[in-house]
Design a protein around this motif. Structure first.
Motif, short mmCIF file in Angstrom:
data_model
loop_
_atom_site.label_atom_id
_atom_site.label_comp_id
_atom_site.label_asym_id
_atom_site.label_seq_id
_atom_site.Cartn_x
_atom_site.Cartn_y
_atom_site.Cartn_z
N SER A 270 0.75 -0.73 0.29
CA SER A 270 -0.32 0.35 0.26
C SER A 270 0.65 1.09 0.16
O SER A 270 2.21 1.40 0.13
N SER B 203 -3.24 3.79 -1.83
CA SER B 203 -3.55 3.18 -2.84
C SER B 203 -3.14 1.61 -2.66
O SER B 203 -1.76 1.49 -2.14
N THR B 204 -3.63 0.31 -2.93
CA THR B 204 -2.92 -1.09 -2.22
C THR B 204 -2.36 -1.13 -4.37
O THR B 204 -3.50 -1.32 -5.05
#
Length: 84
Positions: A38, A42-43
């Motif tokens: 991450s 956001s991953t």
């Protein structure tokens, strides 16, 4: 930045031989870790290249992920305690 190994892909390295029945023999089995990381909420999923292979699938392997802040999908890795 947080990261974790999700699972391992099993890979078999092959060698080509001339002659014989099949022409190919398996050299070794290796395991590529598939890593989730991450960055700024956001991953992303990271799949190392074949050269990142491990001899045993070990979820305790420490993997450092390096990214380009302007393009966090473009990642590199480094093992800290791996059996490669």
């Amino acid at each position: 930045m947080e990261s974790e190994i999700l699972y391992f892909e099993e890979r078999i390295r092959w060698e080509t031989r001339t002659g014989g029945d099949s022409g190919h023999i398996a050299i070794a089995t290796y395991y590529n870790p598939i890593i989730s990381y991450s960055y700024l909420g956001s991953t992303f999923i990271y799949k190392p290249k074949v050269t990142a292979s491990l001899k045993i699938p070990d979820f305790n392997t420490d993997v450092e992920i390096f990214i380009q802040p302007e393009n966090p999908k473009n990642a590199k890795h480094k093992y800290s305690n791996a059996t490669t």
